[in-house]
Design a protein around this motif. Sequence first.
Motif, short mmCIF file in Angstrom:
data_model
loop_
_atom_site.label_atom_id
_atom_site.label_comp_id
_atom_site.label_asym_id
_atom_site.label_seq_id
_atom_site.Cartn_x
_atom_site.Cartn_y
_atom_site.Cartn_z
N LEU A 1 0.83 -1.21 0.00
CA LEU A 1 0.00 0.00 0.00
C LEU A 1 0.86 1.25 0.00
N ASP A 2 1.93 1.25 0.76
CA ASP A 2 2.84 2.40 0.78
C ASP A 2 3.43 2.67 -0.60
N ILE B 1 2.16 1.69 -3.55
CA ILE B 1 1.08 2.10 -4.45
C ILE B 1 0.74 3.57 -4.23
N ASN B 2 0.65 3.97 -2.98
CA ASN B 2 0.34 5.38 -2.69
C ASN B 2 1.45 6.31 -3.20
N ASP B 3 2.70 5.90 -3.04
CA ASP B 3 3.82 6.71 -3.51
C ASP B 3 3.79 6.85 -5.03
N SER C 1 1.27 6.34 -7.06
CA SER C 1 0.04 7.03 -7.46
C SER C 1 0.21 8.54 -7.35
N THR C 2 0.80 8.98 -6.25
CA THR C 2 1.05 10.41 -6.06
C THR C 2 1.99 10.94 -7.12
N SER D 1 -7.37 6.58 -9.75
CA SER D 1 -8.21 6.11 -8.65
C SER D 1 -8.19 4.59 -8.64
N THR E 1 1.09 0.53 -10.86
CA THR E 1 1.21 1.95 -10.50
C THR E 1 2.60 2.48 -10.83
#
Length: 156
Positions: free
Chosen positions: A17-18, A20-22, A24-25, A40, A138
Amino acid sequence: MRVHICAVGRLRAGAELDLINDYSTRFDRTGRGLGLGPLSVSEVEDKKGGGMAAEGALLDRAVPKGATICTLDERGTLMSSPDFAQMLARWRDQGCSDLALIIGGADGIDPILRARADASLSFGKMVWPHMLARVMLTEQLYRAASILAGAPYHRA
Protein backbone atom coordinates in the motif's frame (compact mmCIF):
# COMPACT_ATOMS: atom_id res chain seq x y z
CA MET A 1 -7.69 10.98 -19.24
CA ARG A 2 -8.75 9.66 -15.87
CA VAL A 3 -7.14 6.33 -14.98
CA HIS A 4 -8.96 3.76 -12.86
CA ILE A 5 -7.49 0.58 -11.44
CA CYS A 6 -10.36 -1.84 -10.86
CA ALA A 7 -9.16 -4.81 -8.85
CA VAL A 8 -10.47 -7.81 -6.96
CA GLY A 9 -9.47 -7.84 -3.30
CA ARG A 10 -8.88 -5.31 -0.57
CA LEU A 11 -5.42 -3.92 0.00
CA ARG A 12 -4.42 -3.85 3.66
CA ALA A 13 -1.94 -1.48 5.28
CA GLY A 14 1.64 -2.46 4.60
CA ALA A 15 4.56 -2.14 2.24
CA GLU A 16 2.49 -2.73 -0.91
CA LEU A 17 0.00 0.00 0.00
CA ASP A 18 2.84 2.40 0.78
CA LEU A 19 4.41 1.77 -2.63
CA ILE A 20 1.08 2.10 -4.45
CA ASN A 21 0.34 5.38 -2.69
CA ASP A 22 3.82 6.71 -3.51
CA TYR A 23 3.65 5.81 -7.21
CA SER A 24 0.04 7.03 -7.46
CA THR A 25 1.05 10.41 -6.06
CA ARG A 26 4.00 10.59 -8.45
CA PHE A 27 1.76 9.64 -11.39
CA ASP A 28 -0.84 12.26 -10.50
CA ARG A 29 1.84 14.93 -10.12
CA THR A 30 3.67 14.06 -13.34
CA GLY A 31 0.62 13.18 -15.41
CA ARG A 32 -1.44 16.26 -14.60
CA GLY A 33 0.34 18.46 -17.13
CA LEU A 34 0.15 15.69 -19.72
CA GLY A 35 -3.60 15.16 -19.53
CA LEU A 36 -3.18 11.93 -17.57
CA GLY A 37 -4.90 11.32 -14.27
CA PRO A 38 -6.00 11.45 -11.65
CA LEU A 39 -5.55 7.83 -10.72
CA SER A 40 -8.21 6.11 -8.65
CA VAL A 41 -8.51 2.57 -7.32
CA SER A 42 -11.79 0.66 -7.06
CA GLU A 43 -11.58 -2.54 -5.06
CA VAL A 44 -14.28 -5.19 -5.30
CA GLU A 45 -14.78 -8.27 -3.21
CA ASP A 46 -17.04 -11.24 -3.88
CA LYS A 47 -18.20 -11.95 -0.34
CA LYS A 48 -20.75 -14.54 -1.48
CA GLY A 49 -18.21 -16.82 -3.16
CA GLY A 50 -19.67 -16.61 -6.66
CA GLY A 51 -16.29 -17.12 -8.29
CA MET A 52 -14.94 -15.60 -11.47
CA ALA A 53 -18.37 -14.70 -12.90
CA ALA A 54 -19.41 -12.83 -9.76
CA GLU A 55 -16.05 -11.04 -9.63
CA GLY A 56 -16.46 -10.13 -13.30
CA ALA A 57 -19.88 -8.59 -12.62
CA LEU A 58 -18.47 -6.57 -9.70
CA LEU A 59 -15.51 -5.40 -11.80
CA ASP A 60 -17.85 -4.50 -14.66
CA ARG A 61 -19.84 -2.24 -12.29
CA ALA A 62 -16.59 -0.57 -11.17
CA VAL A 63 -15.65 0.38 -14.75
CA PRO A 64 -16.80 3.91 -15.66
CA LYS A 65 -19.37 4.03 -18.45
CA GLY A 66 -17.68 4.38 -21.83
CA ALA A 67 -14.19 3.71 -20.47
CA THR A 68 -11.46 2.10 -22.52
CA ILE A 69 -10.76 -1.25 -20.87
CA CYS A 70 -7.33 -2.82 -20.52
CA THR A 71 -7.05 -6.10 -18.64
CA LEU A 72 -3.94 -7.36 -16.90
CA ASP A 73 -3.70 -10.97 -17.93
CA GLU A 74 -0.86 -13.47 -18.35
CA ARG A 75 -2.15 -14.07 -21.90
CA GLY A 76 -1.96 -10.35 -22.70
CA THR A 77 0.58 -8.47 -24.77
CA LEU A 78 4.12 -8.11 -23.50
CA MET A 79 5.35 -4.59 -24.09
CA SER A 80 8.17 -2.31 -23.12
CA SER A 81 7.65 0.66 -20.82
CA PRO A 82 8.03 3.14 -23.73
CA ASP A 83 5.43 1.15 -25.71
CA PHE A 84 3.06 1.25 -22.73
CA ALA A 85 3.60 5.01 -22.48
CA GLN A 86 2.80 5.41 -26.18
CA MET A 87 -0.37 3.31 -25.80
CA LEU A 88 -1.55 5.59 -22.98
CA ALA A 89 -0.71 8.68 -25.04
CA ARG A 90 -2.56 7.29 -28.07
CA TRP A 91 -5.72 6.63 -26.03
CA ARG A 92 -5.49 10.10 -24.49
CA ASP A 93 -4.95 11.72 -27.89
CA GLN A 94 -7.91 9.80 -29.36
CA GLY A 95 -10.16 11.45 -26.76
CA CYS A 96 -10.46 8.66 -24.23
CA SER A 97 -11.73 10.29 -21.04
CA ASP A 98 -11.53 7.19 -18.82
CA LEU A 99 -9.17 4.22 -18.87
CA ALA A 100 -10.00 1.21 -16.69
CA LEU A 101 -7.12 -1.16 -15.92
CA ILE A 102 -8.59 -4.45 -14.68
CA ILE A 103 -6.89 -6.87 -12.28
CA GLY A 104 -8.90 -10.03 -11.69
CA GLY A 105 -9.05 -12.41 -8.78
CA ALA A 106 -7.14 -15.62 -8.11
CA ASP A 107 -8.87 -17.41 -10.99
CA GLY A 108 -8.31 -14.57 -13.45
CA ILE A 109 -10.74 -12.32 -15.29
CA ASP A 110 -14.17 -13.51 -16.33
CA PRO A 111 -14.10 -14.37 -20.07
CA ILE A 112 -17.10 -12.10 -20.75
CA LEU A 113 -15.29 -9.08 -19.30
CA ARG A 114 -12.02 -10.12 -20.94
CA ALA A 115 -13.78 -10.23 -24.33
CA ARG A 116 -14.97 -6.62 -23.87
CA ALA A 117 -11.43 -5.35 -23.30
CA ASP A 118 -9.85 -2.98 -25.80
CA ALA A 119 -6.40 -4.29 -24.85
CA SER A 120 -4.76 -6.82 -22.60
CA LEU A 121 -1.39 -6.35 -20.94
CA SER A 122 0.91 -8.99 -19.47
CA PHE A 123 3.73 -8.52 -16.97
CA GLY A 124 5.22 -11.79 -18.23
CA LYS A 125 4.54 -15.49 -18.25
CA MET A 126 4.83 -15.72 -14.48
CA VAL A 127 1.74 -15.19 -12.37
CA TRP A 128 2.16 -12.38 -9.84
CA PRO A 129 0.33 -11.93 -6.53
CA HIS A 130 -2.42 -9.39 -7.08
CA MET A 131 -0.99 -6.91 -4.61
CA LEU A 132 2.39 -6.95 -6.36
CA ALA A 133 0.65 -6.59 -9.73
CA ARG A 134 -0.94 -3.40 -8.39
CA VAL A 135 2.44 -2.11 -7.26
CA MET A 136 3.99 -2.90 -10.66
CA LEU A 137 1.05 -1.30 -12.48
CA THR A 138 1.21 1.95 -10.50
CA GLU A 139 4.97 2.09 -11.01
CA GLN A 140 4.54 1.56 -14.76
CA LEU A 141 1.91 4.31 -14.88
CA TYR A 142 4.34 6.68 -13.20
CA ARG A 143 7.14 5.52 -15.50
CA ALA A 144 4.90 6.08 -18.56
CA ALA A 145 4.07 9.62 -17.42
CA SER A 146 7.79 10.26 -16.83
CA ILE A 147 8.64 8.97 -20.31
CA LEU A 148 5.99 11.18 -21.91
CA ALA A 149 7.20 14.17 -19.88
CA GLY A 150 10.81 13.58 -20.96
CA ALA A 151 11.92 13.13 -17.34
CA PRO A 152 15.07 11.10 -16.59
CA TYR A 153 13.32 8.46 -14.43
CA HIS A 154 13.30 5.87 -17.24
CA ARG A 155 16.73 4.95 -18.51
CA ALA A 156 16.59 2.56 -21.44
